[in-house]
Design an enzyme around this catalytic site. Structure first.
Site, short mmCIF file in Angstrom:
data_model
loop_
_atom_site.label_atom_id
_atom_site.label_comp_id
_atom_site.label_asym_id
_atom_site.label_seq_id
_atom_site.Cartn_x
_atom_site.Cartn_y
_atom_site.Cartn_z
N CYS A 281 37.75 50.75 28.98
CA CYS A 281 38.44 50.64 30.27
C CYS A 281 38.10 49.28 30.84
CB CYS A 281 37.99 51.76 31.22
SG CYS A 281 38.64 51.59 32.90
N CYS B 116 44.68 49.17 36.08
CA CYS B 116 44.19 49.51 34.75
C CYS B 116 43.94 48.20 34.01
CB CYS B 116 45.19 50.37 34.00
SG CYS B 116 44.76 50.67 32.27
#
Length: 289
Positions: free
Chosen positions: A93, A227
């Site tokens: 991530c 993101c």
């Protein structure tokens, strides 16, 4: 940073675990961060992580980050573990990596300028330019351009790459005019990306070298405010489509602008990809799950 030292669940069970955490966010992508270098949280279950990330019954987050000791033989300082809000572990991530690095830097003054850590997607290095955090990302792979798909019966051309986790990218005229949840869910579960599925993104071009992005995240199963791996994927797709030079600016749904730097080698492969953006502390707390 605000501290909540006795944030207990209303009706903790006899086998509830008390968890000390830090809430952080990277460009609006928010995380519960725990220090698990001692291994005290090794027995956290998928259901406990999901409860921890629940915005009504827990702390609330897009995912959980755990900082751990590096695996034996690693030259990195730490091990990065990331779990989506559904409790499932993911490879990487980007926004979480920046938060992880800032959190790790605050644990000691020994490594002030650079933090190294292992992820499932490979080893990463973080540096700290000004108020931002810069992550040296792993090289993208499984790059597919000009994939022809049918979405709700309409032909669409999408692009795909893995920037630590899989991302499909759909350029559109205006991201604000698209139902990101409906389109994102259809892309996320499309048979072309089965069985693992993919994160789904739409972006439009503000000007050459500057795009506006919205992302539907796998595991969260909804839109997130940012993101990091999606920012990288969309920036590189923008480069593929337009030839825009590095760095590329990416506006995310949370209102921040992140930067993606990259190089391309003689064989056309992306190298030295960097993701640069904020990573902020919100509060510390304790909760019984």
């Amino acid at each position: 940073m605000t501290h909540f030292s006795n944030a207990k669940s209303p009706n903790p069970s006899d086998n509830a675990m008390e968890i000390h955490f830090t809430k952080m966010n990277g460009a609006g992508n928010d995380f519960v961060v725990i220090d698990n270098r001692s291994g005290i949280y090794d027995d956290l279950t998928k259901e406990q992580i999901e409860r921890l990330c629940d915005r009504h019954r827990g702390v609330g987050a897009d995912g959980m980050l755990a900082i751990e000791q590096p695996v034996e033989g690693s030259s990195s300082q730490y091990r990065f573990r990331y779990y989506n809000a559904d409790g499932g572990e993911a490879e990487m991530c980007g926004n979480g990596a920046r938060c992880f690095a800032r959190f790790a830097r605050n644990l000691t003054t020994e490594f002030e300028d650079e933090i190294s850590f292992d992820t499932i997607a490979g080893p990463l290095v973080a540096t700290f330019p000004g108020e931002d955090v810069c992550i040296d990302m792993s090289d993208p792979f499984d790059i597919e351009s000009d994939i022809e798909l049918s979405l709700s019966g309409t032909p669409q051309t999408v692009h795909f790459m893995n920037t630590g986790v899989p991302h499909v990218v759909l350029p559109v005229a205006d991201v604000t005019a698209v139902d990101i949840v409906a389109v994102g869910r259809e892309l996320r579960f499309h048979e072309h990306f089965a069985p693992a599925g993919t994160n789904a993104n739409i972006h439009h071009v503000i000007e050459n070298g500057h795009i506006r992005l919205r992302t539907y995240e796998r595991g969260v199963e909804g839109e997130t405010l940012a993101c990091g791996t999606g920012v990288v994927a969309n920036a590189l797709v923008h480069h593929q489509l337009t030839g825009a030079a590095s760095p590329i600016a990416v506006d995310v749904q949370g209102g921040d602008t992140l930067k993606v730097e990259f190089e391309k080698d003689a064989d056309g492969n992306y190298r030295n990809v960097k993701l640069i953006g904020p990573a902020d502390f919100v509060f510390d707390g304790t909760i019984s799950i």
